[in-house]
Design an enzyme around this catalytic site. Structure first.
Site, PDB file in Angstrom:
ATOM      1  N   GLU A 291      23.529  30.400  11.267  1.00  0.00           N
ATOM      2  CA  GLU A 291      22.589  31.517  11.401  1.00  0.00           C
ATOM      3  C   GLU A 291      21.149  31.011  11.491  1.00  0.00           C
ATOM      4  O   GLU A 291      20.288  31.654  12.089  1.00  0.00           O
ATOM      5  CB  GLU A 291      22.740  32.450  10.193  1.00  0.00           C
ATOM      6  N   HIS A 320      46.045  16.793   8.047  1.00  0.00           N
ATOM      7  CA  HIS A 320      47.339  17.139   8.652  1.00  0.00           C
ATOM      8  C   HIS A 320      47.188  18.298   9.615  1.00  0.00           C
ATOM      9  O   HIS A 320      48.162  18.979   9.935  1.00  0.00           O
ATOM     10  CB  HIS A 320      48.345  17.463   7.543  1.00  0.00           C
ATOM     11  N   LYS A 434      24.618  44.465  14.254  1.00  0.00           N
ATOM     12  CA  LYS A 434      24.578  45.568  13.275  1.00  0.00           C
ATOM     13  C   LYS A 434      24.219  46.875  13.986  1.00  0.00           C
ATOM     14  O   LYS A 434      24.865  47.906  13.784  1.00  0.00           O
ATOM     15  CB  LYS A 434      23.532  45.295  12.184  1.00  0.00           C
TER      16      LYS A 434
HETATM   17  O1  PA5 Z   1      21.583  35.562   5.977  1.00  0.00           O
HETATM   18  C1  PA5 Z   1      21.415  36.743   6.233  1.00  0.00           C
HETATM   19  O2  PA5 Z   1      20.289  37.253   6.233  1.00  0.00           O
HETATM   20  C2  PA5 Z   1      22.588  37.666   6.542  1.00  0.00           C
HETATM   21  O3  PA5 Z   1      23.777  36.997   6.723  1.00  0.00           O
HETATM   22  C3  PA5 Z   1      22.746  38.667   5.409  1.00  0.00           C
HETATM   23  O4  PA5 Z   1      22.961  37.970   4.217  1.00  0.00           O
HETATM   24  C4  PA5 Z   1      23.896  39.629   5.659  1.00  0.00           C
HETATM   25  O5  PA5 Z   1      23.786  40.229   6.917  1.00  0.00           O
HETATM   26  C5  PA5 Z   1      23.913  40.693   4.587  1.00  0.00           C
HETATM   27  O6  PA5 Z   1      22.674  41.355   4.569  1.00  0.00           O
HETATM   28  P1  PA5 Z   1      22.182  42.192   3.328  1.00  0.00           P
HETATM   29  O7  PA5 Z   1      22.014  41.283   2.168  1.00  0.00           O
HETATM   30  O8  PA5 Z   1      20.908  42.800   3.766  1.00  0.00           O
HETATM   31  O9  PA5 Z   1      23.246  43.209   3.058  1.00  0.00           O
END
Ligand code: PA5
Length: 467
Positions: A291, A320, A434
């Site tokens: 990410e 394996h 989203k």
């Molecule tokens: O790293 C990030 O920002 C995302 O992966 C969020 O953690 C994830 O989308 C969940 O978001 P939130 O904590 O706002 O529910």
């Protein structure tokens, strides 16, 4: 404090051969690495780099978490985290690392805390299965969402709220702890209206950098993990990585190696822990690395498609399964071994087949010896086939070494983002998904209605390709 160690030799051409990184490549990158260090330091504690203050500025928060954790341990038999992505992967990885591998199955007196469930998906069977094994009357829910509006988490909250009201009446508030942003999003408003006990995720701490904030620390403290030692480990790593000289800063050196490897076409990063306790570290790292570095625009607005695909693996299990590809497949991967020197258990292998030489050699040894021998064997097989690798050694899996490991990988990610000249702290690709999914679910807003229209303009499906 026991310190984690790094062996980068098998990354280098002088050790592994033509597919490795040369010393000259590292030296040529030194200026960029120093600049990357300067950029990360300049933004320490600012913007989305608030995570760099977590090892230093949480004394009051930690004290409050410990108090709440003691109450939860007293009052509840189960503790359920409702969260996803950065709100779940860290708590799961740290729990797996530091608690018993069958924690939930242990009797209460051996567990030392409530059973822990981390519900990071909305598979309908998952919620049904959870409800089969918990008693709502003795369960506490930690609703974790930084944005305060993530559909997965908030839908779970709605389900749980309804069930709790039916099960415990007005007492439901005692069963809910909220972890969210202080000012942004809707969960904070709900929490204030309801009077839930609430912990804050600082604005400058993104989901994937939030494990050392209340996001991770609450579940850890509830199950009896020493969160002060965890944070102290992170601080020690921060101090160890203070220099802008890559030869004195292992996280900066590692970022340089990874970026040099990416520039040579190594577009995958395999995390290969040789310890079940570190299995979920690969999941946590996968999100952090993917990410943060998977971006299509540089900081100066130029199109790019950067990133390195993280691969989750486990030694010896994946010897394996995936190892054949790693040793004989393309030279497109960096393999990172996580090695544990001292395990929390010793498992001797008894004699029993001394007349069968292919089995007899195992007798009198231990699983501790066998797992390390297999790790060394895999490292050698990779070396022989000219594939690069590196090893991070944890003298033991403890709060302090896990804190060091988490912070080291966060720093490597931040330096790598700077070297790649991208914003390592945003996630527009996730936001796009989203918005599109909420549009499909019928969310009414200008943005979502526009997205629904846009989605209708996709090309029509061709029946030739549907069977
Ligand atoms: O790293 C990030 O920002 C995302 O992966 C969020 O953690 C994830 O989308 C969940 O978001 P939130 O904590 O706002 O529910």
């Amino acid at each position: 404090m026991q310190t984690i160690r790094f062996d980068f030799n098998p990354m280098m051409a002088e050790y592994t051969g033509e597919h490795g990184i040369t010393r000259a490549e590292i030296e040529n990158l030194t200026g960029e690495m120093r600049n990357a260090h300067a950029m990360v330091e300049k933004n320490r504690g600012k913007g989305m780099q608030g995570w760099m203050l977590l090892p230093y500025e949480q004394d009051d928060v930690i004290a409050a978490i410990e108090k709440t954790a003691a109450r939860v341990r007293d009052e509840f038999d189960a503790f359920v985290v409702l969260g996803i992505g950065g709100s779940a992967l860290g708590p799961a990885a740290v729990h797996q690392a530091l608690k018993h591998l069958h924690y939930n199955e242990l009797p209460k007196e051996k567990r030392g805390g409530p059973r822990l469930y981390i519900e990071d998906n909305i598979d309908p069977e998952r919620m049904a299965a959870l409800l089969d094994v918990i008693d709502l009357k003795t369960t506490c829910f930690n609703v974790i969402t930084k944005s305060g509006g993530t559909a997965e988490t908030m839908s779970q909250y709605l389900i749980v709220l309804d069930l709790l009201k039916k099960a415990v009446g007005d007492d439901y508030r005692r069963h809910i702890i909220v972890t969210t942003s202080k000012e942004k999003g809707f969960l904070i408003k709900i929490a204030q209206r309801e009077g839930y006990e609430t912990f804050y995720i600082p604005d400058g701490v993104g989901g994937r950098f939030s494990e050392l904030s209340p996001v991770g620390l609450i579940a850890a403290a509830v199950t009896g993990i020493d969160i002060r030692a965890l944070v102290a480990g992170a601080k020690a790593m921060d101090e160890r990585c203070a220099s802008d000289d890559p030869w004195k800063n292992p996280a900066l050196f590692e970022a340089g190696l990874m970026v040099a490897a990416m520039r040579k076409g190594m577009n995958m990063s395999v995390m290969l822990p040789y310890a079940d306790s570190l299995k979920l570290m690969s999941d946590w790292y996968a999100q952090l690395w993917a990410e943060s570095l998977g971006k299509n625009v540089t900081l100066d607005g130029k199109p790019c498609h950067t990133g390195q695909t993280p691969v989750k693996a486990l030694g010896v299990t994946d010897q394996h399964s995936q190892l054949q590809l790693y040793t004989e497949g393309p030279f497109d991967k960096v393999i990172t071994f996580l090695k544990v020197e001292s395990f929390r258990a010793e498992t001797p292998i008894p004699h029993g087949c001394d007349d069968i030489p292919t089995i007899a050699f195992l007798g009198g040894k231990s699983h501790n010896q066998l797992i390390e021998a297999e790790r060394q064997g895999t490292e050698y097989a990779l070396y022989r086939s000219g594939h690069i690798s590196q090893t991070i050694t944890l003298p033991a899996v403890t709060e302090e070494t896990i804190g060091q490991l988490l912070y080291f990988l966060e720093l490597v990610t931040a330096y790598s983002g700077a070297l790649l000249n991208i914003d390592a702290f945003n996630q527009p690709g996730v936001e796009e998904s989203k918005i599109a999914s909420y549009a499909v679910m019928g969310y009414e807003s200008e943005v979502h209605s526009a997205k629904r229209e846009e989605m209708k303009n996709r090309p029509a499906l061709n029946a030739d390709y549907i069977f």
